[in-house]
Design an enzyme around this catalytic site. Structure first.
Site, short mmCIF file in Angstrom:
data_model
loop_
_atom_site.label_atom_id
_atom_site.label_comp_id
_atom_site.label_asym_id
_atom_site.label_seq_id
_atom_site.Cartn_x
_atom_site.Cartn_y
_atom_site.Cartn_z
CG ASP A 254 42.49 24.60 29.58
OD1 ASP A 254 43.00 24.27 30.66
OD2 ASP A 254 41.35 24.26 29.23
N GLY B 211 43.63 26.39 39.18
CA GLY B 211 44.02 26.84 40.53
C GLY B 211 45.27 26.17 41.08
CG ASP C 20 36.21 22.51 33.50
OD1 ASP C 20 37.26 23.09 33.85
OD2 ASP C 20 36.06 22.00 32.38
C1 GLA Z 1 39.08 22.63 30.35
C2 GLA Z 1 38.69 24.04 30.79
C3 GLA Z 1 37.30 24.37 30.26
C4 GLA Z 1 37.28 24.24 28.75
C5 GLA Z 1 37.75 22.86 28.34
C6 GLA Z 1 37.96 22.75 26.85
O1 GLA Z 1 38.27 21.67 30.94
O2 GLA Z 1 38.74 24.16 32.17
O3 GLA Z 1 36.93 25.68 30.64
O4 GLA Z 1 38.08 25.23 28.19
O5 GLA Z 1 38.99 22.53 28.95
O6 GLA Z 1 38.40 21.49 26.47
#
Ligand code: GLA
Length: 669
Positions: free
Chosen positions: A403, A445, A466
């Site tokens: 991430d 994205g 998210d």
């Molecule tokens: C981001 C990701 C989520 C999750 C959080 C964890 O927001 O997009 O899916 O993994 O981090 O902190």
């Protein structure tokens, strides 16, 4: 006449003090129908769970929400005034900008203008005495949702008569309804029909089969190096020789026998069908620990979900050390003397945990970031990528969600090269370990990741920000995937984020998803048509009957797991009705007919709400020519697992509001 007026005035004089007006505080209402573009509305707190604060002014009472947020109330002329103090919460950053609206029966009664961080709170006090439906709206002010943390403080309605404020919500109440028939007692083999593994890497595959237990399993033509446990159906081992192996899987019980062809492809490509499993984030977020992860695995077995192909148990953020943490469970040394990453005390023994999961025939995933810290500020991989890849492999992980998060502070610009770089670095590191680790890119994205995610070795990549458990979020994400289909295929999938069904809440406290039953059918149907990774985001140990039922429909899941791996395209989009179609390996088409309603196209503030009585169903017609076929075709309802008949040229069906009819169309020869 005069006498009459005198009597009325006298009566009013006596009785008026006793007709109590009542205050309905917004934070005491049933907020389940309040939509929110990110996370879920918070009572007496900001959306991030902090004290409500606008330009330094603190509030004890109110709702913390996030654009785009809507809330429709049935006032029915029984309220006098609406008042509140609104603004962008101080926890947002400079990117945040919102606009608040109060609408009465489609008319704008109050409008804040664009509000940003540091703008003084604005006071609302409007007459709503003639209003039947009151709409509260926060828009993104036209520049996207980023950091739109919007507060409705001290928000209240002065009611002119005594009403139970709980009844004010104008929500569509519909009860969960079960569509999926129970699995047959005779053996039935479900799950993926193809499976990829790299030569000489550990192999683990569990035959997914429903039916009465005890059941015994067999496999014909297993490649050398693999063996099957006939009692559990778990296949393990290593295959050294590259090649495509056509295997026959067999499941037997006292009532009969099922056989299924299964292709094991030993080569460089893994993840030949979208991963299916569970992820800790949408339920537990920071409250995750090893016991909760084990409980999810136990539930995967106990509920029988494993028999439908559900496989991965993925730990999301918050398992590492949190630098600067005051909590003894998450504080400590981020890495050992050799520089290897440490888990925090909530995960005291990672190898034992991965073993626990593997022994059940399941697989396990982990999470990190290319930046120094994860999104929740836990230690991440920056400048330790190779060591961390080795650590994840040595611990026994099968999946890595990677991430972007704090890599935003490292990235020097927004070029494609900059976006690709950290993901390529980790891919190179993963290539050096002798374990298959599904590689999930998460960077929301940016830079059209679907165009290059495959080049940096991604097996899946998030195409969006998210998701949360609101119609705006789920449908906004899902129906915006049109056009991405050409970038998806076996080994490399578009990921529109995890499922928001069952008990969710980003922990520790959870609530039932705010999606209506029809919206949940839409969610699963659309995700399957999109060949999306299916990661359940709820507390599996407390899964309800309805949720379990729709996650156990093998004909629906087979759309997602189809070996051809062709993501659906949108073939019709008019007047709040959409049709999506997906080519299947057997020559049929999976088709979703969706009645989304028009509000997702909102341009005027009033368009965000459904003011009128909502039509419960709409007719949608699918024509053979839209599908590129002609003549007669058979139609099968996949949710009900029922043949609907043979049709010529067109098929018309009624679709519930925000719902779907998911069918399989097979042209007649
Ligand atoms: C981001 C990701 C989520 C999750 C959080 C964890 O927001 O997009 O899916 O993994 O981090 O902190």
């Amino acid at each position: 006449m005069k006498k009459n007026i005198f009597t009325v005035l006298l009566a009013l004089f006596f009785y008026l003090p006793f007709i109590k007006s009542q205050t309905a505080w917004l934070d005491k209402l049933n907020l389940s129908s309040m939509t929110c573009g990110w996370s879920t509305p918070q009572v007496d707190k900001s959306i991030d769970g902090n004290e409500l604060s606008i330009a330094g002014e603190k509030f004890n009472n109110g709702i913390g929400t996030h654009s785009i947020s809507t809330f429709l109330l049935n006032i029915d002329g029984k309220a006098k005034r609406f008042s509140a103090v609104v603004g962008l919460d101080d926890e947002a950053n400079k990117q945040g900008s919102v606009e608040f609206y109060v609408l009465g029966d489609k008319k704008i009664l109050w409008q804040s203008g664009v509000m940003r961080k540091g703008d003084l709170a604005k006071i609302i006090d409007v007459d709503i005495s003639k209003v039947k439906k009151l709409g509260l709206l926060v828009t993104d002010a036209g520049d996207g949702l980023d950091y739109d943390h919007a507060d409705w403080c001290n928000a209240k309605l002065e009611m002119s008569s005594k009403v139970d404020p709980k009844t004010l919500t104008a929500q569509i109440i519909s009860k969960p309804y079960i569509l999926t028939p129970p699995s047959p007692l005779k053996p039935q083999i479900n799950g993926a029909k193809v499976f990829g593994v790299r030569p000489s890497h550990p192999f683990l595959y569990t035959i997914a089969a429903t039916g009465k237990r005890p059941m015994t399993f067999a496999a014909e033509n297993l490649p050398e190096g693999l063996s099957l446990d006939s009692k559990t159906g778990i296949i393990t081992g290593k295959v050294d020789k590259k090649g495509n192996y056509e295997v026959k899987l067999i499941a037997k019980n006292s009532l009969g026998k099922a056989e299924s062809n299964f292709k094991i492809s030993v080569g460089s490509t893994i993840c030949l069908t979208p991963p299916m499993g569970w992820n800790s984030w949408n339920c537990w977020a920071e409250a995750v620990d090893a016991d909760k992860v084990k409980a999810a695995a136990d539930a995967m077995i106990k509920t029988g979900l494993i028999n439908h192909g559900w496989t991965y148990i993925n730990i999301d953020d918050c398992w590492a050390i949190k630098p600067g943490s005051k909590d003894s469970l998450t504080s400590g040394l981020p890495r050992n003397k050799e520089g290897m990453i440490n888990a925090n005390k909530k995960f005291p023994d990672m190898p034992a945990l991965t073993n626990y999961i593997h022994n059940k025939g399941l697989k396990i995933g982990i999470y990190s970031s290319p930046g120094p810290l994860t999104c929740a500020d836990y230690t991440a991989c920056y400048q330790h990528e190779q060591q961390d890849a080795e650590r994840f492999a040595e611990w026994g992980f099968d999946y890595l969600k990677y991430d972007w998060c704090s890599y935003g502070n490292i990235a020097k610009d927004k070029t494609l090269e900059t976006y690709e770089k950290p993901y390529q670095v980790m891919q190179d590191a993963l290539n050096k370990v002798d374990r298959d680790i599904v590689y999930s890119l998460c960077q929301y994205g940016m830079g059209d990741v679907w165009k290059w995610g495959n080049d940096v070795g991604g097996n899946l990549w998030r195409t969006t920000g998210d998701i949360n458990d609101s119609w705006t979020s789920m449908s906004g994400i899902g129906f915006n995937q049109a056009g991405h289909e050409k970038y998806s295929g076996p080994g490399h999938w578009n990921d529109p984020d995890m499922l928001v069904v069952g008990l969710v809440g980003w922990g520790p406290s959870l609530h039932p998803t705010r999606l209506t039953p029809d919206e949940q059918y839409t969610h699963i149907s659309l995700w399957c048509l999109l060949d999306a990774p299916l990661l359940i985001g709820c507390d599996l140990s407390r899964i309800d009957k309805f949720t379990l039922n729709f996650l156990s429909n093998d004909e629906v899941l087979a759309v997602d797991q189809d070996p051809l791996g062709k993501q659906a395209s949108r073939i019709y989009n008019e007047d709040g009705k959409q049709i999506w179609a997906k080519e299947m390996a057997d020559g049929s088409k999976a088709v979703g007919l969706f009645y989304t309603g028009v509000e997702s196209k909102a341009k005027d503030p009033a368009d965000y709400f459904n003011w009128n009585k909502i039509p419960t169903k709409e007719k949608i017609t699918l024509t053979a020519s839209e599908l590129g076929i002609s003549g007669k075709f058979k139609v099968r309802d996949l949710w009900r697992q029922k043949d609907l008949g043979t049709f010529t040229d067109k098929f018309t069906t009624k679709v519930p509001y925000h719902g779907v009819v998911l069918v399989k169309v097979t042209p007649e020869k």
